[in-house]
Design a protein around this motif. Sequence first.
Motif, PDB file in Angstrom:
ATOM      1  N   TRP A   3      42.503  48.724  44.460  1.00 46.13           N
ATOM      2  CA  TRP A   3      41.226  48.410  44.907  1.00 46.13           C
ATOM      3  C   TRP A   3      40.223  48.782  43.500  1.00 46.13           C
ATOM      4  O   TRP A   3      39.104  48.534  43.211  1.00 46.13           O
ATOM      5  N   SER A   4      40.802  48.460  42.106  1.00 48.74           N
ATOM      6  CA  SER A   4      40.199  48.223  41.284  1.00 48.74           C
ATOM      7  C   SER A   4      39.384  47.178  40.900  1.00 48.74           C
ATOM      8  O   SER A   4      38.412  47.163  40.200  1.00 48.74           O
ATOM      9  N   THR A  16      44.729  39.717  44.386  1.00 48.54           N
ATOM     10  CA  THR A  16      44.750  39.413  45.102  1.00 48.54           C
ATOM     11  C   THR A  16      43.954  38.559  46.553  1.00 48.54           C
ATOM     12  O   THR A  16      42.549  38.742  45.954  1.00 48.54           O
ATOM     13  N   SER A  71      41.133  38.501  40.340  1.00 53.46           N
ATOM     14  CA  SER A  71      41.786  39.389  41.244  1.00 53.46           C
ATOM     15  C   SER A  71      42.678  38.434  41.825  1.00 53.46           C
ATOM     16  O   SER A  71      42.731  37.648  42.434  1.00 53.46           O
ATOM     17  N   PHE A  77      38.457  45.865  43.454  1.00 57.20           N
ATOM     18  CA  PHE A  77      36.762  46.159  44.702  1.00 57.20           C
ATOM     19  C   PHE A  77      36.025  47.391  43.977  1.00 57.20           C
ATOM     20  O   PHE A  77      34.683  46.791  43.965  1.00 57.20           O
ATOM     21  N   ARG A  78      36.159  47.942  42.892  1.00 57.77           N
ATOM     22  CA  ARG A  78      35.878  48.782  42.710  1.00 57.77           C
ATOM     23  C   ARG A  78      34.069  48.415  41.459  1.00 57.77           C
ATOM     24  O   ARG A  78      33.338  48.120  41.467  1.00 57.77           O
ATOM     25  N   GLU A 115      42.319  38.764  49.499  1.00 56.95           N
ATOM     26  CA  GLU A 115      41.071  39.196  49.840  1.00 56.95           C
ATOM     27  C   GLU A 115      39.593  39.631  49.276  1.00 56.95           C
ATOM     28  O   GLU A 115      38.778  39.636  48.933  1.00 56.95           O
ATOM     29  N   PHE A 116      39.933  40.377  47.486  1.00 52.60           N
ATOM     30  CA  PHE A 116      39.185  41.045  46.729  1.00 52.60           C
ATOM     31  C   PHE A 116      38.526  39.022  46.661  1.00 52.60           C
ATOM     32  O   PHE A 116      37.219  39.200  45.999  1.00 52.60           O
ATOM     33  N   LEU A 133      36.006  38.013  48.328  1.00 52.48           N
ATOM     34  CA  LEU A 133      34.926  38.559  48.665  1.00 52.48           C
ATOM     35  C   LEU A 133      34.024  38.471  46.909  1.00 52.48           C
ATOM     36  O   LEU A 133      33.120  38.181  47.877  1.00 52.48           O
ATOM     37  N   ASN A 134      34.232  38.294  46.493  1.00 50.36           N
ATOM     38  CA  ASN A 134      34.009  38.123  45.023  1.00 50.36           C
ATOM     39  C   ASN A 134      33.439  36.502  45.029  1.00 50.36           C
ATOM     40  O   ASN A 134      31.834  36.376  44.662  1.00 50.36           O
ATOM     41  N   LEU A 152      33.629  44.896  41.846  1.00 56.78           N
ATOM     42  CA  LEU A 152      33.182  44.173  42.524  1.00 56.78           C
ATOM     43  C   LEU A 152      31.466  45.330  42.855  1.00 56.78           C
ATOM     44  O   LEU A 152      30.019  44.747  42.876  1.00 56.78           O
ATOM     45  N   LEU A 153      32.016  46.689  43.404  1.00 55.66           N
ATOM     46  CA  LEU A 153      30.553  47.326  43.967  1.00 55.66           C
ATOM     47  C   LEU A 153      29.766  47.659  42.492  1.00 55.66           C
ATOM     48  O   LEU A 153      28.535  47.429  42.646  1.00 55.66           O
TER      49      LEU A 153
END
Lengths: 225, 420
Positions: B159-160, B187, B185, B162-163, B189-190, B193-194, B165-166
Amino acid sequence: MKVLIIEDELSLQKSIQQYLNAEGNTCDCAPTYESAYQKISMNTYDCVLLDLTLPDGDGLELLRHLKKLNKTDGVMIITARDAVDQRIEGLSLGADDYLIKPFHLSELNARILAIVRRSNFAGNNLIVFNEIEIDLQTKEVKVNDKVVYFTRKEFDLLLYFIANKKKVISKAAAASHIWGDDADMADSFDFIYTHIKNIKKKLLDAGCKEYFHSVYGVGYKFAEL
Amino acid sequence: MKLFTRYNRILLITNFIGLIIIGFLFYQTLTYYLNKQMDDGLTEELMEVNDFTNVKNILPAPTSFDDLVAEYKKIKVANGRSFFADTVYYNPKKRIMETARYLQADISFNHQAYRVLIMSSKVERQEEIRTICLIIILPVSLLLVILLGINRVMINRLWSPFRQLLINIKAFNVNREEPFDEVISPTIEFRELNDAIANLSSKVRSDYKEIKLFTENASHEMMTPLAVINSKLDTMLQSNHLGATESETLGDLYKATSKLTKLNQSLLLLVKIDNNSQLDIEEINVKDMVEEKLAFFQELIYKRKLIIDLDLNPFYLSTSRQLLDILVNNLFSNAIRHNKEGGLIKISLAKNTLAFSNTSDYLKLDEDVIFERFHKDASSEGTGLGLAILKQICNREHFQLQYHYRYHLHTFEVEFNPNT
């Protein structure tokens, strides 16, 4: 005095021309970059009013051209664009002053007079109107050779009215001359009345004639009747 | 609750319940089989007793070893029933009560019925069960703990992006020019998202820019017609045939025009403060500036018979003169405009805080809306942009702007950057 008005908005150009003509000036008008370019190349003016946004060119180019010709014409920029850097660019290119739209014709007139005075009578900072004598350098006003003391705002107002003598100056114009952008403050128009009353009183006390005339509560006129 | 905590909680609860159920079933099965084994032993003992009686025609002597007890009792009628059961008996050797399993059966020989009770201690068996259970449960629990730890590390690592990104989204400023920080990333999904956020941010930014440009252009375009109106009014004023009515109309037109001009200028100013164009920074004496403004506004103050209470300490600030000028100007005109006749204006400059307090006919204002654009009460003559501009300047320069109402005084407080 010969003035060139470079302005593409014809109705504004016409108003300026009317106002300045009534002061006994000769005005040339140029609504486009091309016509302005020709006029400043061929003639010499006491003051050039320069709108920066012309339909066929950049006003600043005209300013550069004028300076290249080594002409001594005074230049006043009038523009709706007030981006700070544009102002500074204009001034660094050799413009004498700038005025941001919208402005009052009386303000424009006073500024033109100041430019012309600076370039024509270097060193002579005396303005004389009948018995009133104003020294711009020392900011001193003399009536019949007697010094009369005015506050800074009163001095500015008096100078403004003398520059626009025989013209009606609206309270709005006078207020924005003194307070600039804050002229809309609820009752700033009323202060013009107070200021004028004070100036009038000081002048009368010094033995000056009555020159300030109220015009139906809209404005004032400084004139000898 | 954090995603990780939530996930862990569910995992732990499931594992715990699962472990209990499995443990219970396991224990039950084990006990069942061990009992069965013991029962077989007891049956064997009974058969031995039977053999003994058949051969010798007498009952064997009652035995009482550590973990095996055999008892015989005469009964009237043998009902031929035999059963296994659990009981507790006194182990005379160990001198403690112990759990045991017994077999009760009736036998008969020589026309006499006997009740045989063979009892065997369960202690050792139970020990066995306990050991087996421990051998299995301990490693399973250990495995669980290890799994949880791995989970934690993995989730943190997974999840890093994601963090990050946040953090980037939080740091996103629509005014700043630099593009959105991409997060790399592996991943998918990330990555998606990015990309979505990057697209969104650039779209927001360009839309915002467009709106600002539109506001700026619209305001600029209005300036020329306003200049025309102004010049025509000035021209009309020169006419010698003005009557009282016309003059009054002209006066109103002047007022409306100057108000419109002011409104336009304020809008332009808002856009300009928003644009992060670099302004000249210089060291400014705030105290001098307040005093200058006081002189500038003196007629207005005098006219409304306002009392000024000054408490100014020298304070120097590195900022744009233009912005600070507008800031002090707006604070002043606000305090004058909304004051009451003969009211009070208290100005204090202490440390890095400039505060303007004024009396007013109004009670406490709603903090949430006063800084909004075009928010003003019906009686206000202003544009409704003064406080919005104030707020905008403070936002840009990172000053703290606060409003509070105490002892009938409305106070606007600007705390300049503590480190300047």
